[in-house]
Design a protein around this motif. Structure first.
Motif, mmCIF file in Angstrom:
data_model
loop_
_atom_site.group_PDB
_atom_site.id
_atom_site.type_symbol
_atom_site.label_atom_id
_atom_site.label_comp_id
_atom_site.label_asym_id
_atom_site.label_seq_id
_atom_site.Cartn_x
_atom_site.Cartn_y
_atom_site.Cartn_z
ATOM 1 N N THR A 13 31.715 2.118 39.608
ATOM 2 C CA THR A 13 30.679 2.283 37.452
ATOM 3 C C THR A 13 31.646 2.331 36.505
ATOM 4 O O THR A 13 33.439 3.812 36.983
ATOM 5 N N ASN A 50 32.463 3.397 32.302
ATOM 6 C CA ASN A 50 31.317 3.700 30.832
ATOM 7 C C ASN A 50 30.167 3.547 31.727
ATOM 8 O O ASN A 50 29.581 3.051 30.767
ATOM 9 N N GLY A 51 29.369 3.447 32.543
ATOM 10 C CA GLY A 51 28.006 3.566 32.954
ATOM 11 C C GLY A 51 27.627 1.857 32.974
ATOM 12 O O GLY A 51 26.203 1.473 33.286
ATOM 13 N N ARG A 52 28.401 0.842 33.450
ATOM 14 C CA ARG A 52 28.228 0.030 33.757
ATOM 15 C C ARG A 52 29.233 -0.307 35.514
ATOM 16 O O ARG A 52 30.345 0.352 35.328
ATOM 17 N N GLU A 53 28.618 -1.615 35.994
ATOM 18 C CA GLU A 53 29.145 -2.262 36.699
ATOM 19 C C GLU A 53 30.552 -2.309 36.399
ATOM 20 O O GLU A 53 30.738 -2.683 35.050
ATOM 21 N N GLU A 54 31.313 -2.892 37.094
ATOM 22 C CA GLU A 54 32.975 -3.116 37.170
ATOM 23 C C GLU A 54 32.910 -4.737 37.024
ATOM 24 O O GLU A 54 33.453 -4.850 35.946
ATOM 25 N N ILE A 71 30.445 -6.309 35.572
ATOM 26 C CA ILE A 71 29.796 -6.453 34.403
ATOM 27 C C ILE A 71 31.447 -6.601 32.845
ATOM 28 O O ILE A 71 31.022 -6.728 32.376
ATOM 29 N N TYR A 72 31.700 -4.658 33.542
ATOM 30 C CA TYR A 72 32.878 -4.796 31.824
ATOM 31 C C TYR A 72 33.676 -5.244 32.082
ATOM 32 O O TYR A 72 34.471 -5.778 31.212
ATOM 33 N N ARG A 111 39.510 -7.166 37.983
ATOM 34 C CA ARG A 111 38.938 -6.115 38.598
ATOM 35 C C ARG A 111 39.816 -6.122 40.151
ATOM 36 O O ARG A 111 39.901 -5.144 40.559
ATOM 37 N N THR A 116 35.094 6.699 33.207
ATOM 38 C CA THR A 116 34.969 6.824 31.115
ATOM 39 C C THR A 116 36.223 6.588 31.411
ATOM 40 O O THR A 116 37.175 7.095 31.349
#
Length: 175
Positions: free
Chosen positions: A74, A76-80, A82-83, A90, A111
């Motif tokens: 994760t 910044n609060g989002r899945e890998e 998506i971010y 990746r 973060t």
């Protein structure tokens, strides 16, 4: 008053005594023949059972926590997925786990601030690598040999005055 004055002969005696004392302590600290000194690294885990590390790359700074889990990353609060939409980013993040042979064994919470996506991915990789060595100190030689513990110091060169960019000059005009 006479005792405060030092002569060169007195100083020679003092320095000779210091050299002998230093040699004695070095011999005591030196390993016995056939034995080598082994540096033992200590595991660094917080109260929640996580290892924390800070990773840096270009202008990006990543704070990374890892703990045993199913391999969920994760950022910044989002899945890998998506971010970091690009597969190369990746891949960069997963390199530390591949070298260590721990793919899918740790959950990562990171973060990241500053820089672009490429720099952020490099910062997360640096943080994951450091956190892995804190969680499992035995992995340090393999991760260090891959070069993931070294902070990549390459940054953008600053613009100089009298130049269009860092090195580019303005167009030359003959007249």
């Amino acid at each position: 008053m006479a005792e405060d004055k030092k002569t060169l002969e007195d100083l020679k005696e003092v320095t000779a005594d210091a050299v002998v004392a230093a040699a004695v302590t070095d011999e005591a600290a030196a390993p016995v023949d056939g034995e080598s000194t082994v540096i033992e690294y200590v595991q660094k885990i917080d109260a929640q059972g996580r290892a924390y590390a800070t990773g840096k790359r270009k202008d990006a700074i990543a704070r990374v926590w890892i703990k045993p889990g199913k391999g969920v990353i994760t950022v910044n609060g989002r899945e890998e997925l998506i971010y970091f939409a690009r597969p190369t980013l990746r891949m960069v993040i997963g390199q530390a786990f591949e070298v260590a042979g721990r793919v899918g064994q740790y959950d990562v919470v990171a973060t990241v601030k500053g820089g672009g996506l490429s720099g952020q991915a490099g910062a997360v990789r640096h943080g994951i690598s450091k956190a892995l060595t804190y969680f499992e100190p035995a992995l340090r030689p393999a991760i260090k040999a891959a070069g993931f513990l070294t902070r990549d110091a390459r940054v953008v060169e600053r613009k100089k005055y009298g130049k269009a960019k860092a090195r580019k000059s303005f167009q030359f005009s003959k007249r």
